[in-house]
Design a protein around this motif. Structure first.
Motif, short mmCIF file in Angstrom:
data_model
loop_
_atom_site.label_atom_id
_atom_site.label_comp_id
_atom_site.label_asym_id
_atom_site.label_seq_id
_atom_site.Cartn_x
_atom_site.Cartn_y
_atom_site.Cartn_z
N GLY A 1 0.82 -1.21 0.00
CA GLY A 1 0.00 0.00 0.00
C GLY A 1 0.85 1.25 0.00
O GLY A 1 1.79 1.36 0.80
N ILE A 2 0.51 2.16 -0.91
CA ILE A 2 1.18 3.46 -0.94
C ILE A 2 0.12 4.52 -1.21
O ILE A 2 -0.97 4.20 -1.69
CB ILE A 2 2.28 3.56 -2.05
N THR A 3 0.44 5.77 -0.92
CA THR A 3 -0.47 6.86 -1.24
C THR A 3 0.22 7.79 -2.24
O THR A 3 1.32 8.28 -1.98
CB THR A 3 -0.84 7.66 0.03
N VAL A 4 -0.42 7.97 -3.40
CA VAL A 4 0.14 8.84 -4.43
C VAL A 4 -0.86 9.97 -4.67
O VAL A 4 -2.01 9.72 -5.03
CB VAL A 4 0.39 8.07 -5.74
N GLU A 5 -0.40 11.18 -4.45
CA GLU A 5 -1.24 12.38 -4.61
C GLU A 5 -2.57 12.23 -3.87
O GLU A 5 -3.65 12.50 -4.41
CB GLU A 5 -1.46 12.67 -6.10
N GLY A 6 -2.48 11.73 -2.64
CA GLY A 6 -3.66 11.62 -1.79
C GLY A 6 -4.50 10.38 -2.04
O GLY A 6 -5.44 10.12 -1.29
N GLN A 7 -4.18 9.61 -3.07
CA GLN A 7 -4.97 8.42 -3.40
C GLN A 7 -4.23 7.17 -2.93
O GLN A 7 -3.14 6.87 -3.44
CB GLN A 7 -5.20 8.35 -4.91
N PRO A 8 -4.79 6.41 -2.00
CA PRO A 8 -4.15 5.13 -1.63
C PRO A 8 -4.29 4.10 -2.75
O PRO A 8 -5.34 4.00 -3.39
CB PRO A 8 -4.93 4.68 -0.38
N PHE A 9 -3.21 3.37 -2.99
CA PHE A 9 -3.21 2.24 -3.92
C PHE A 9 -2.66 1.03 -3.17
O PHE A 9 -1.66 1.16 -2.46
CB PHE A 9 -2.31 2.49 -5.14
N VAL A 10 -3.30 -0.12 -3.33
CA VAL A 10 -2.80 -1.35 -2.72
C VAL A 10 -2.67 -2.38 -3.83
O VAL A 10 -3.67 -2.76 -4.44
CB VAL A 10 -3.76 -1.86 -1.62
N LEU A 11 -1.44 -2.78 -4.14
CA LEU A 11 -1.21 -3.66 -5.28
C LEU A 11 -0.50 -4.94 -4.84
O LEU A 11 0.38 -4.91 -3.98
CB LEU A 11 -0.36 -2.96 -6.34
N PRO A 12 -0.88 -6.07 -5.44
CA PRO A 12 -0.21 -7.33 -5.11
C PRO A 12 1.16 -7.42 -5.74
O PRO A 12 1.37 -6.96 -6.86
CB PRO A 12 -1.16 -8.40 -5.72
N MET A 13 2.08 -7.99 -5.01
CA MET A 13 3.45 -8.18 -5.51
C MET A 13 4.01 -9.48 -4.96
O MET A 13 3.62 -9.92 -3.88
CB MET A 13 4.39 -7.06 -5.05
N ALA A 14 4.97 -10.04 -5.68
CA ALA A 14 5.77 -11.14 -5.14
C ALA A 14 6.80 -10.56 -4.16
O ALA A 14 7.08 -9.36 -4.19
CB ALA A 14 6.49 -11.87 -6.27
N TYR A 15 7.32 -11.41 -3.30
CA TYR A 15 8.35 -10.93 -2.37
C TYR A 15 9.18 -12.12 -1.91
O TYR A 15 8.82 -13.29 -2.14
CB TYR A 15 7.71 -10.23 -1.15
N ALA A 16 10.28 -11.80 -1.27
CA ALA A 16 11.06 -12.81 -0.55
C ALA A 16 11.57 -12.15 0.71
O ALA A 16 11.75 -10.93 0.76
CB ALA A 16 12.23 -13.31 -1.40
N ARG A 17 11.76 -12.96 1.75
CA ARG A 17 12.38 -12.43 2.97
C ARG A 17 13.85 -12.78 2.98
O ARG A 17 14.22 -13.91 2.65
CB ARG A 17 11.72 -13.02 4.22
N ARG A 18 14.67 -11.78 3.30
CA ARG A 18 16.10 -12.05 3.50
C ARG A 18 16.47 -11.41 4.83
O ARG A 18 16.52 -10.19 4.94
CB ARG A 18 16.93 -11.48 2.35
N GLY A 19 16.65 -12.25 5.85
CA GLY A 19 16.91 -11.71 7.19
C GLY A 19 15.73 -10.88 7.66
O GLY A 19 14.58 -11.30 7.53
N ASP A 20 16.01 -9.70 8.13
CA ASP A 20 14.94 -8.80 8.57
C ASP A 20 14.62 -7.78 7.49
O ASP A 20 14.49 -6.58 7.77
CB ASP A 20 15.34 -8.12 9.88
N ALA A 21 14.49 -8.26 6.25
CA ALA A 21 14.10 -7.36 5.15
C ALA A 21 13.29 -8.16 4.14
O ALA A 21 13.44 -9.38 4.02
CB ALA A 21 15.33 -6.76 4.49
N LEU A 22 12.43 -7.45 3.42
CA LEU A 22 11.74 -8.06 2.29
C LEU A 22 12.39 -7.56 1.01
O LEU A 22 12.83 -6.40 0.93
CB LEU A 22 10.26 -7.66 2.28
#
Ligand SMILES: Cc1cc2nc3c(=O)[nH]c(=O)nc-3n(C[C@H](O)[C@H](O)[C@H](O)COP(=O)(O)OP(=O)(O)OC[C@H]3O[C@@H](n4cnc5c(N)ncnc54)[C@H](O)[C@@H]3O)c2cc1C
Length: 224
Positions: free
Chosen positions: A44-65
């Motif tokens: 989820g991010i907000t661009v120019e006041g509009q929230p967008f929530v988009l699906p993405m792939a991810y991986a965890r590496r330690g304490d980071a995605l």
């Protein structure tokens, strides 16, 4: 801020689970397990006041995605620019069927992480991050596929999203009906849910002659 020496993430005012706090957890091992089982997050991010929530792939590496995508994408450009983001991963474990409509629920495990991403620019780290992403999605696949070429690397933005403000939330078990409803004649319980993976279906233009690799036939994402 978190201390890397503890087994827990620190709850912050933004990540404290306020309603039903007993379902909230900051346990690092639980957060990692939920993230490691999943393959899709919602960013989820907000661009120019509009929230967008988009699906993405991810991986965890330690304490980071690790997140990746087209360098031309608005989502990736926004994230690479340091926009505040919220990443959520959810596993649905069951439908909770209660005697009262009010107490119908779901059994789930989810993680919410707040923060900002940083682009990985170093070519070697970027290549490793891509390999980590493939390995997270399909363990064993990395060495069994053509590595990315320079053009593909250039077209891809890879982001490091540190897990700093993180919470997990878990619901499990039977319905929580009111004591006065327990004698009602309605069935109550849980319909368990799992994700199933089918037998691999070959691409119509497949030219590889060998058998389907075992790591594909046996593909599962196990709950740890
Ligand atoms: C299971 C899954 C995994 C994905 N994994 C990745 C990934 O790892 N990396 C990646 O970059 N992208 C991934 N995508 C695609 C991602 O969701 C976005 O579509 C993509 O990042 C494009 O972003 P953008 O900034 O160009 O879109 P934008 O320009 O921000 O999108 C414009 C509009 O298009 C619509 N839109 C965009 N994406 C979607 C969507 N997924 N579903 C419905 N409407 C949409 C929305 O209305 C949005 O406002 C995945 C999608 C799915 C479903």
């Amino acid at each position: 801020m978190i201390s890397m020496t503890t087994d827990r993430f620190d709850a912050t005012p933004r990540t404290r689970v306020k309603r039903l706090p007993d379902r909230g957890s900051y346990d690092r091992a639980l957060v990692h397990a939920i993230l490691d089982e999943g393959i899709i997050c919602h960013v989820g991010i907000t661009v120019e006041g509009q929230p967008f929530v988009l699906p993405m792939a991810y991986a965890r590496r330690g304490d980071a995605l690790l997140l990746h995508g087209s360098s031309a994408s608005r989502l990736l450009k926004s994230l690479a620019g340091g926009i505040h983001a919220c990443v959520t991963v959810t596993h649905l474990d069951g439908l909770v069927i209660a005697r009262s409509t009010f107490h119908h629920s779901m059994n789930y495990r989810s993680v919410v992480a707040l923060g900002t991403a940083t682009p990985i620019l170093d070519p070697e780290r970027k290549l490793q991050a891509l390999a980590d992403l493939v390995e997270h999605l399909v363990p064993g696949r990395g060495p069994d596929a053509r590595p990315p070429n320079d053009q593909e690397m250039k077209a891809t933005t890879i982001l490091d999203f540190p897990l700093t403000e993180v919470s997990a939330k878990v619901r499990s078990g039977p319905p929580g009906d009111e004591p006065e409803d327990l004698a009602l004649p309605h069935w109550a319980g849980v319909i368990p849910m799992t994700t199933q993976y089918g037998h691999p279906e070959a691409a119509p233009d497949l030219s590889a002659k060998g058998p389907i690799p075992p790591y594909l036939i046996e593909y599962r994402r196990t709950r740890s």
